[in-house]
Structure formats: structure tokens, C-alpha cells
Design a protein around this motif. Structure first.
Motif, short mmCIF file in Angstrom:
data_model
loop_
_atom_site.label_atom_id
_atom_site.label_comp_id
_atom_site.label_asym_id
_atom_site.label_seq_id
_atom_site.Cartn_x
_atom_site.Cartn_y
_atom_site.Cartn_z
N HIS A 167 0.83 -1.20 0.00
CA HIS A 167 0.00 0.00 0.00
C HIS A 167 0.87 1.26 0.00
O HIS A 167 0.64 2.19 -0.79
N ASN A 168 1.88 1.28 0.85
CA ASN A 168 2.76 2.45 0.90
C ASN A 168 3.67 2.53 -0.33
O ASN A 168 4.07 3.62 -0.75
N LYS A 169 3.99 1.38 -0.92
CA LYS A 169 4.76 1.38 -2.17
C LYS A 169 3.96 2.11 -3.25
O LYS A 169 4.51 2.88 -4.05
N LEU A 170 2.65 1.87 -3.26
CA LEU A 170 1.78 2.54 -4.23
C LEU A 170 1.68 4.04 -3.93
O LEU A 170 1.71 4.87 -4.85
N GLN A 171 1.58 4.40 -2.67
CA GLN A 171 1.50 5.82 -2.31
C GLN A 171 2.78 6.54 -2.72
O GLN A 171 2.75 7.68 -3.21
N LYS A 172 3.91 5.88 -2.54
CA LYS A 172 5.19 6.45 -2.98
C LYS A 172 5.18 6.68 -4.49
O LYS A 172 5.64 7.72 -4.98
N ALA A 173 4.63 5.72 -5.23
CA ALA A 173 4.55 5.86 -6.70
C ALA A 173 3.63 7.01 -7.09
O ALA A 173 3.90 7.73 -8.06
N PHE A 178 3.03 9.50 -10.46
CA PHE A 178 1.77 10.08 -10.94
C PHE A 178 1.82 11.60 -10.93
O PHE A 178 1.48 12.25 -11.93
N ALA A 179 2.22 12.18 -9.80
CA ALA A 179 2.15 13.64 -9.65
C ALA A 179 2.92 14.39 -10.73
O ALA A 179 2.38 15.32 -11.34
N PRO A 180 4.19 14.03 -11.01
CA PRO A 180 4.91 14.78 -12.05
C PRO A 180 4.26 14.67 -13.44
O PRO A 180 4.36 15.60 -14.24
N ARG A 181 3.62 13.54 -13.72
CA ARG A 181 3.02 13.32 -15.03
C ARG A 181 1.64 13.98 -15.17
O ARG A 181 1.33 14.59 -16.19
N PHE A 182 0.79 13.82 -14.17
CA PHE A 182 -0.61 14.21 -14.32
C PHE A 182 -1.05 15.31 -13.36
O PHE A 182 -2.19 15.78 -13.44
N ALA A 183 -0.17 15.72 -12.46
CA ALA A 183 -0.45 16.86 -11.59
C ALA A 183 0.83 17.68 -11.44
O ALA A 183 1.30 17.92 -10.33
N PRO A 184 1.42 18.11 -12.58
CA PRO A 184 2.72 18.79 -12.53
C PRO A 184 2.64 20.09 -11.72
O PRO A 184 1.68 20.85 -11.83
N PRO A 294 2.83 3.85 -15.97
CA PRO A 294 2.67 5.18 -15.37
C PRO A 294 2.36 6.30 -16.34
O PRO A 294 1.90 7.37 -15.90
N ASP A 295 2.59 6.12 -17.63
CA ASP A 295 2.37 7.21 -18.58
C ASP A 295 0.94 7.30 -19.09
O ASP A 295 0.63 8.16 -19.92
N HIS A 296 0.06 6.44 -18.61
CA HIS A 296 -1.30 6.39 -19.14
C HIS A 296 -2.33 6.50 -18.02
O HIS A 296 -2.07 6.17 -16.87
N MET A 297 -3.52 6.98 -18.42
CA MET A 297 -4.66 7.06 -17.50
C MET A 297 -5.85 6.35 -18.14
O MET A 297 -5.95 6.26 -19.37
N ILE A 298 -6.73 5.86 -17.32
CA ILE A 298 -8.00 5.32 -17.78
C ILE A 298 -9.09 6.28 -17.30
O ILE A 298 -9.20 6.56 -16.10
N HIS A 299 -9.87 6.82 -18.25
CA HIS A 299 -10.88 7.82 -17.93
C HIS A 299 -12.27 7.18 -17.98
O HIS A 299 -12.71 6.71 -19.03
#
Length: 309
Positions: A167-173, A178-184, A294-299
Motif C-alpha cells: 500500500h505504501n509502495k503505491l503511495q510512494k509511486a 503520478f504527480a509529475p506526469r498528471f499533476a505537474p 505510469p504514462d497512461h490514465m483510464i478515464h
């Protein structure tokens, strides 16, 4: 029960973790040493003994009744840690064998033998002093291992560390991928740790945005804020429970009723297979991010993103 108090004090002195300073653990040592409350410590033995016999001894001599189905509890809470601390050894037969047993090590038996007069006085209990000189305290070993296994993470430019676990491994990711790619350019306003729910919380900014935390169980795992867009990201890191279901979206929407910023609901998964496991629970008008890609999102947003490329 003087001997129970004595053995509990001994477990503290030799550096057993808090959970292994319990009545159950102290009574297990007394059973393995074949010591009743009226015996002298010099009467202690280290004959081979099975957990069933430990339970019977404790019931007969100390009036504490542990059910037979607590054998695994005794194995996990006492025997496993005692062996790691060199207090006991096993006889090496297969663990599922009815002959599988334990006994006190000779050096720990010597510590007990010297307790009649010297108790925990290191200047007089030479065996205890020798034991401590030759064995690192288990509480220090466990603390060191826990510290080594911590996962470092940077939050808003400062260093923190997550407890180990998927769970924390995912939060670290989420924070680092995620943040730099989709919430810069976003800042983290909230993130919890599996052992510390409010590991990081920017309460001042949360209040300015209209989000006042009253019930912590309703908070998503990660909250990001992108100031240039005035977007607030509510992100659930899903390992075993808790995707952005319609009910979850409703609860967070109610909690954030005073927020004027644009709100984005995201469910994050470590793997695509984990996403498939929860796909039917996800709410429409939410987003999905998978750490493995990590470079993709599902909308999950109908025709909002429909059109030719």
C-alpha cells in the motif's frame, strides 16, 4: 505470582520487544524451565517440551487456561521471538511432526539459575552479563530492521519515510510517478502511512480550500493540489480495499462541500490485474492510474475524451 513478575522483568532486561514482555511469554518461559511458583530458580531445567505441554503446565501450576487452539498464538508471539533472541532452540524435526519441540538454550538456563540471589544485578549475575555481551537485544534488532526497510519519499521537498508494504509502495509511486506526469507542479496536502494515518497534513492549506478534516476515516489516501489550475486531486491507493466507488465519491463530495476548486477523483493501482479485480466497483466520472504503466490514465468519463487523435 512472584516468578511471573521476575521473568517479565528479565524479559525487559534482556531487551525483548514490548509484545514479548507479556504474561503469556513469561509463563511460557516458566513452563519451559519447569518452574512452579514455589521452586527455586536453581531447579530450572531445559528438557525438550512441546507447546501442548506448555499449555498444560501453565494451567496446572499458574491457573491460567490457554485453549488448545492458542498453540499457534504461542508459537508466533513467544517461540518465534525467543528463538530469534537465543533464549530457546528447537529440536530440528519437521514442524508438522508431533515430536517437534523446544528447550531453553544452555546459556539462558544459566541466567535463570543465577536469579535466586542476584536477580537482574549485572554485577552479580555473571550469566546475564555474559548473555547481554554476546547477544544484541532483540528490540534493537527489530528496530534496526524496521528502519532499514523504511521506504524514503520526498514530500514537498522534504524527506519522509513510509513503512514497508504494498500500500505504501503505491503511495510512494503516486507522489513520485503520478504527480509529475498528471499533476505537474502540485503540492501534497495530505498523505497517510499504514502505521501513522496523518504522516503529512498541510492543515492550513486544506482549510483555505474549504476542506476541514473531522472524520479521518473518510479522507482519501493522498490529496494533491495544483494551484495553477486550482485542481484538487483526491486519490485512493488501492491494495485490498477502497476504490473510488459511487459510495466513496459521495462521502468525499459531502466532506468537501465547501471546496470551490475543481475536484478530480483518482483510484491508483499497482498492477493492471489489481485494477481488473476492482473494475466493477469504480464510479463513473473518475480516473484510474496504474503504477505499472505510469504514462497512461483510464478515464471513466463517457464521451468527455472521445474524438480522433
Amino acid at each position: 505470582m512472584d516468578k511471573l513478575k521476575d521473568i517479565k522483568a528479565l524479559l525487559v532486561t534482556i531487551g525483548m520487544p514490548k509484545a514479548q514482555q507479556s504474561d503469556l511469554c513469561a509463563l511460557t518461559i516458566l513452563a519451559m524451565a519447569d518452574l512452579t511458583n514455589s521452586d527455586k530458580y536453581t531447579d530450572a531445567t531445559n528438557d525438550w517440551i512441546r507447546i501442548h505441554e506448555v499449555i498444560v503446565f501453565i494451567r496446572s501450576n499458574y491457573g491460567v487456561n490457554y485453549a488448545e487452539n492458542t498453540r499457534e498464538t504461542i508459537r508466533k508471539q513467544a517461540m518465534h521471538h525467543f528463538r530469534a533472541a537465543a533464549l530457546i532452540e528447537d529440536n530440528g524435526v519437521a514442524t508438522n511432526s508431533p515430536k517437534y519441540g523446544y528447550r531453553l538454550t544452555d546459556e539462558f538456563l544459566s541466567v535463570i539459575h543465577q536469579m535466586d540471589k542476584s536477580q537482574m544485578d549485572l554485577t552479580r549475575n555473571k550469566a546475564l552479563k555474559s548473555f547481554l555481551n554476546h547477544h544484541e537485544k532483540l528490540v534493537d534488532v527489530y528496530t534496526s530492521k524496521k528502519r532499514i526497510r523504511k521506504m524514503p519519499v520526498r514530500i514537498n521537498g522534504s524527506d519522509y519515510s513510509f513503512s514497508p508494504g504494498s500500500h505504501n509502495k503505491l503511495q510512494k509511486a503516486i507522489l513520485e510517478e503520478f504527480a509529475p506526469r498528471f499533476a505537474p507542479g502540485s503540492s501534497c496536502l495530505y498523505v497517510g502511512d499504514t502505521t501513522h494515518r496523518d504522516m503529512f497534513k498541510d492543515e492550513s492549506t486544506l482549510r483555505k480550500l474549504g476542506l476541514i478534516i473531522t472524520i479521518h476515516d473518510k479522507m482519501p489516501d493522498v490529496v494533491l493540489y495544483r494551484e495553477d489550475k486550482d485542481w484538487l486531486y483526491f486519490i485512493e491507493a488501492v491494495d485490498s480495499v477502497g476504490p473510488m466507488s459511487p459510495e466513496r465519491v459521495r462521502d468525499i463530495t459531502q466532506m468537501s462541500s465547501e471546496v470551490k476548486s475543481g475536484i478530480i477523483f483518482v483510484t491508483a493501482f499497482l498492477t493492471f490485474s489489481k485494477f481488473k479485480q476492482f473494475s466493477e466497483q469504480l464510479a463513473w466520472e473518475t480516473e484510474v492510474w496504474i503504477a505499472d504503466m505510469p504514462d497512461h490514465m483510464i478515464h471513466l468519463n463517457g464521451d468527455k475524451f472521445m474524438g480522433p487523435r
